[in-house]
Design a protein around this motif. Structure first.
Motif, PDB file in Angstrom:
ATOM      1  N   ARG A   5     -16.719 -14.243  28.905  1.00  0.00           N
ATOM      2  CA  ARG A   5     -15.449 -14.063  29.139  1.00  0.00           C
ATOM      3  C   ARG A   5     -14.524 -15.064  29.430  1.00  0.00           C
ATOM      4  O   ARG A   5     -14.923 -16.047  30.428  1.00  0.00           O
ATOM      5  CB  ARG A   5     -15.074 -13.138  30.456  1.00  0.00           C
ATOM      6  CG  ARG A   5     -13.764 -12.703  30.722  1.00  0.00           C
ATOM      7  CD  ARG A   5     -13.793 -11.703  32.023  1.00  0.00           C
ATOM      8  NE  ARG A   5     -13.718 -12.481  33.081  1.00  0.00           N
ATOM      9  CZ  ARG A   5     -14.248 -11.966  34.216  1.00  0.00           C
ATOM     10  NH1 ARG A   5     -14.389 -10.820  34.382  1.00  0.00           N
ATOM     11  NH2 ARG A   5     -14.183 -12.941  35.154  1.00  0.00           N
ATOM     12  N   VAL A   6     -13.695 -15.509  28.708  1.00  0.00           N
ATOM     13  CA  VAL A   6     -12.894 -16.881  28.740  1.00  0.00           C
ATOM     14  C   VAL A   6     -11.447 -16.390  29.051  1.00  0.00           C
ATOM     15  O   VAL A   6     -10.656 -15.500  28.376  1.00  0.00           O
ATOM     16  CB  VAL A   6     -12.972 -17.522  27.381  1.00  0.00           C
ATOM     17  CG1 VAL A   6     -12.019 -18.879  27.551  1.00  0.00           C
ATOM     18  CG2 VAL A   6     -14.267 -17.978  27.248  1.00  0.00           C
ATOM     19  N   CYS A   7     -10.756 -17.220  30.251  1.00  0.00           N
ATOM     20  CA  CYS A   7      -9.420 -16.841  30.659  1.00  0.00           C
ATOM     21  C   CYS A   7      -8.816 -18.147  31.145  1.00  0.00           C
ATOM     22  O   CYS A   7      -9.879 -18.887  31.736  1.00  0.00           O
ATOM     23  CB  CYS A   7      -9.180 -15.604  31.419  1.00  0.00           C
ATOM     24  SG  CYS A   7      -7.465 -15.334  32.055  1.00  0.00           S
ATOM     25  N   CYS A   8      -7.686 -18.535  30.809  1.00  0.00           N
ATOM     26  CA  CYS A   8      -7.281 -19.907  31.589  1.00  0.00           C
ATOM     27  C   CYS A   8      -7.253 -19.994  33.233  1.00  0.00           C
ATOM     28  O   CYS A   8      -7.483 -21.031  33.567  1.00  0.00           O
ATOM     29  CB  CYS A   8      -5.709 -20.063  31.045  1.00  0.00           C
ATOM     30  SG  CYS A   8      -4.839 -18.645  31.336  1.00  0.00           S
ATOM     31  N   THR A   9      -7.615 -18.897  33.896  1.00  0.00           N
ATOM     32  CA  THR A   9      -7.363 -19.065  35.416  1.00  0.00           C
ATOM     33  C   THR A   9      -8.862 -18.378  36.034  1.00  0.00           C
ATOM     34  O   THR A   9      -9.129 -18.912  36.726  1.00  0.00           O
ATOM     35  CB  THR A   9      -6.486 -18.121  35.990  1.00  0.00           C
ATOM     36  OG1 THR A   9      -6.377 -16.982  35.626  1.00  0.00           O
ATOM     37  CG2 THR A   9      -4.972 -18.935  35.635  1.00  0.00           C
ATOM     38  N   ASP A  10      -9.516 -17.769  35.100  1.00  0.00           N
ATOM     39  CA  ASP A  10     -10.938 -17.201  35.651  1.00  0.00           C
ATOM     40  C   ASP A  10     -12.062 -18.114  35.151  1.00  0.00           C
ATOM     41  O   ASP A  10     -11.867 -18.628  33.957  1.00  0.00           O
ATOM     42  CB  ASP A  10     -11.132 -15.609  35.012  1.00  0.00           C
ATOM     43  CG  ASP A  10     -10.017 -14.688  35.835  1.00  0.00           C
ATOM     44  OD1 ASP A  10      -9.594 -14.870  36.758  1.00  0.00           O
ATOM     45  OD2 ASP A  10      -9.936 -13.855  34.917  1.00  0.00           O
ATOM     46  N   PRO A  11     -13.089 -17.953  35.711  1.00  0.00           N
ATOM     47  CA  PRO A  11     -14.286 -18.791  35.608  1.00  0.00           C
ATOM     48  C   PRO A  11     -14.940 -17.935  34.446  1.00  0.00           C
ATOM     49  O   PRO A  11     -14.693 -16.870  34.369  1.00  0.00           O
ATOM     50  CB  PRO A  11     -15.136 -18.753  36.605  1.00  0.00           C
ATOM     51  CG  PRO A  11     -14.695 -17.528  37.830  1.00  0.00           C
ATOM     52  CD  PRO A  11     -13.288 -17.653  37.210  1.00  0.00           C
ATOM     53  N   VAL A  12     -15.526 -18.642  33.527  1.00  0.00           N
ATOM     54  CA  VAL A  12     -16.333 -18.006  32.304  1.00  0.00           C
ATOM     55  C   VAL A  12     -17.564 -17.707  33.258  1.00  0.00           C
ATOM     56  O   VAL A  12     -18.231 -18.284  34.153  1.00  0.00           O
ATOM     57  CB  VAL A  12     -16.827 -19.079  31.387  1.00  0.00           C
ATOM     58  CG1 VAL A  12     -17.736 -18.284  30.300  1.00  0.00           C
ATOM     59  CG2 VAL A  12     -15.792 -19.606  30.717  1.00  0.00           C
ATOM     60  N   ARG A  13     -17.854 -16.331  32.889  1.00  0.00           N
ATOM     61  CA  ARG A  13     -19.062 -15.683  33.695  1.00  0.00           C
ATOM     62  C   ARG A  13     -20.061 -15.540  32.741  1.00  0.00           C
ATOM     63  O   ARG A  13     -20.089 -14.762  31.602  1.00  0.00           O
ATOM     64  CB  ARG A  13     -18.420 -14.376  34.383  1.00  0.00           C
ATOM     65  CG  ARG A  13     -19.382 -13.739  35.190  1.00  0.00           C
ATOM     66  CD  ARG A  13     -18.688 -12.491  35.960  1.00  0.00           C
ATOM     67  NE  ARG A  13     -19.673 -11.744  36.706  1.00  0.00           N
ATOM     68  CZ  ARG A  13     -19.665 -10.433  36.473  1.00  0.00           C
ATOM     69  NH1 ARG A  13     -18.805  -9.573  35.685  1.00  0.00           N
ATOM     70  NH2 ARG A  13     -20.426  -9.750  37.099  1.00  0.00           N
TER      71      ARG A  13
END
Length: 100
Positions: free
Chosen positions: A4-12
């Protein structure tokens, strides 16, 4: 592993089942792929579903942390089990590693 890639969230990265020497070849290539394609600032490895983890996996995780650090990415572990490991003779199914 699922991603899961998002500019503010970590990749999990979500790991489940048994993680042992035979599953380590999945871990580092997955982390390197994430680092190359997405340049995340943080990768979190979720261990909630892990039922067994051996020293080979710990070494692989340390290597992944070093790889991430070279690209200014933080690699963390979350949700480790606090229960005692099962007897090796009664261990369940092999590990599944997916990107979230």
């Amino acid at each position: 592993m699922r991603r899961r890639v998002c500019c503010t969230d970590p990749v999990r990265l979500i790991a489940a089942g048994e993680l042992a020497r035979d599953t380590t070849p999945l871990l580092q290539p997955t982390v390197i792929d994430l680092l190359r394609r997405h340049r995340p600032w943080h990768i979190d490895v979720d261990l909630a579903g892990v039922t067994f983890l051996d020293a080979a996996v710990i070494r692989a995780l340390l290597t992944c942390r070093a790889d991430a650090h070279q690209l200014d990415c933080r690699l963390t572990l979350s949700n480790p089990s606090t229960s005692h490991p099962p007897d090796r003779a009664r261990r369940g199914s092999p590990a599944n590693i997916r990107r979230d």
